[in-house]
Design a protein around this motif. Structure first.
Motif, mmCIF file in Angstrom:
data_model
loop_
_atom_site.group_PDB
_atom_site.id
_atom_site.type_symbol
_atom_site.label_atom_id
_atom_site.label_comp_id
_atom_site.label_asym_id
_atom_site.label_seq_id
_atom_site.Cartn_x
_atom_site.Cartn_y
_atom_site.Cartn_z
ATOM 1 N N UNK A 117 25.511 41.897 40.228
ATOM 2 C CA UNK A 117 25.932 42.850 41.253
ATOM 3 C C UNK A 117 27.281 43.480 40.939
ATOM 4 N N UNK A 118 27.965 42.976 39.920
ATOM 5 C CA UNK A 118 29.244 43.477 39.434
ATOM 6 C C UNK A 118 30.386 43.258 40.427
ATOM 7 N N UNK A 119 30.217 42.339 41.365
ATOM 8 C CA UNK A 119 31.252 42.092 42.355
ATOM 9 C C UNK A 119 32.025 40.814 42.045
ATOM 10 N N UNK A 120 33.277 40.806 42.452
ATOM 11 C CA UNK A 120 34.114 39.613 42.318
ATOM 12 C C UNK A 120 35.015 39.518 43.541
ATOM 13 N N UNK A 121 35.394 38.282 43.873
ATOM 14 C CA UNK A 121 36.340 38.039 44.953
ATOM 15 C C UNK A 121 37.481 37.211 44.377
ATOM 16 N N UNK A 122 38.699 37.713 44.570
ATOM 17 C CA UNK A 122 39.893 37.056 44.058
ATOM 18 C C UNK A 122 40.780 36.694 45.249
ATOM 19 N N UNK A 123 41.207 35.432 45.305
ATOM 20 C CA UNK A 123 42.133 34.989 46.346
ATOM 21 C C UNK A 123 43.545 34.963 45.770
ATOM 22 N N UNK A 124 44.499 35.472 46.534
ATOM 23 C CA UNK A 124 45.885 35.461 46.098
ATOM 24 C C UNK A 124 46.799 35.376 47.321
ATOM 25 N N UNK A 125 48.064 35.220 47.078
ATOM 26 C CA UNK A 125 49.040 35.114 48.150
ATOM 27 C C UNK A 125 49.177 36.434 48.891
ATOM 28 N N UNK A 126 49.435 36.345 50.200
ATOM 29 C CA UNK A 126 49.617 37.557 50.987
ATOM 30 C C UNK A 126 50.856 38.323 50.533
ATOM 31 N N UNK A 127 51.867 37.614 50.077
ATOM 32 C CA UNK A 127 53.112 38.265 49.664
ATOM 33 C C UNK A 127 52.997 38.990 48.331
ATOM 34 N N UNK A 128 52.083 38.546 47.476
ATOM 35 C CA UNK A 128 52.018 39.116 46.122
ATOM 36 C C UNK A 128 50.644 39.704 45.787
ATOM 37 N N UNK A 129 49.828 39.997 46.796
ATOM 38 C CA UNK A 129 48.496 40.504 46.479
ATOM 39 C C UNK A 129 48.549 41.869 45.801
ATOM 40 N N UNK A 130 49.630 42.612 46.020
ATOM 41 C CA UNK A 130 49.736 43.921 45.375
ATOM 42 C C UNK A 130 49.793 43.806 43.856
#
Length: 151
Positions: A62-75
């Motif tokens: 499906x070519x999808x991915x989910x990445x979890x990261x910190x709210x402060x550094x997600x940018x």
């Protein structure tokens, strides 16, 4: 005690040759993201991102991915995804579909994105009834896979 807040980025990895890359798994995407963040932001950005970052879901079909990261550094992670032009020596484009505060919202967005994508593919390709039912079953399997990773 303060709760550690995350952001979940739902992104689509599409290759220019439109072939499926079965080698795209969680560890390969994680290593690629680490190197992309280091290239963009150096050691400082890598140190901020690498601890809380985790690739939760990758589906090459499906070519999808989910990445979890910190709210402060997600940018930082978001920019690294956006500026990616090659993955495993193949030209590609990574598009952010949604940034959410919970895994559940990203999973719902992924299911809706897949349903809409399947509907568009079926409408444009003039498929038979058997192909339409096979596509519906594939969408249901994808939804079941996403339900399994919710927590």
């Amino acid at each position: 005690m303060v709760r550690f807040k995350h952001r979940y980025i739902l992104a689509e990895l599409s290759f220019e040759d439109a072939k499926v890359d079965d080698g795209a798994n969680e560890s390969a995407v994680y290593q690629h993201l680490k190197s992309a963040v280091k290239k963009l932001y150096g050691d400082y950005g890598l140190a901020l991102v690498v601890g809380p970052m985790q690739v939760k879901y990758v589906n090459p079909r499906t070519r999808l991915m989910i990445v979890r990261c910190s709210r402060d550094t997600y940018e930082y992670v978001w920019h690294a995804l956006t500026f990616t032009t090659h993955f495993r020596n193949r030209a590609c484009r990574i598009t952010s579909v949604r940034v959410g505060g919970t895994m559940r919202t990203c999973c719902k967005a992924a299911v809706e994105y897949n349903k809409e994508h399947m509907r568009l593919l079926l409408a444009t390709n003039g498929t038979t009834e058997a192909e339409a039912t096979a596509a519906q079953k594939a969408a249901e399997r994808c939804e079941a896979d996403l339900d399994a990773i919710k927590m």
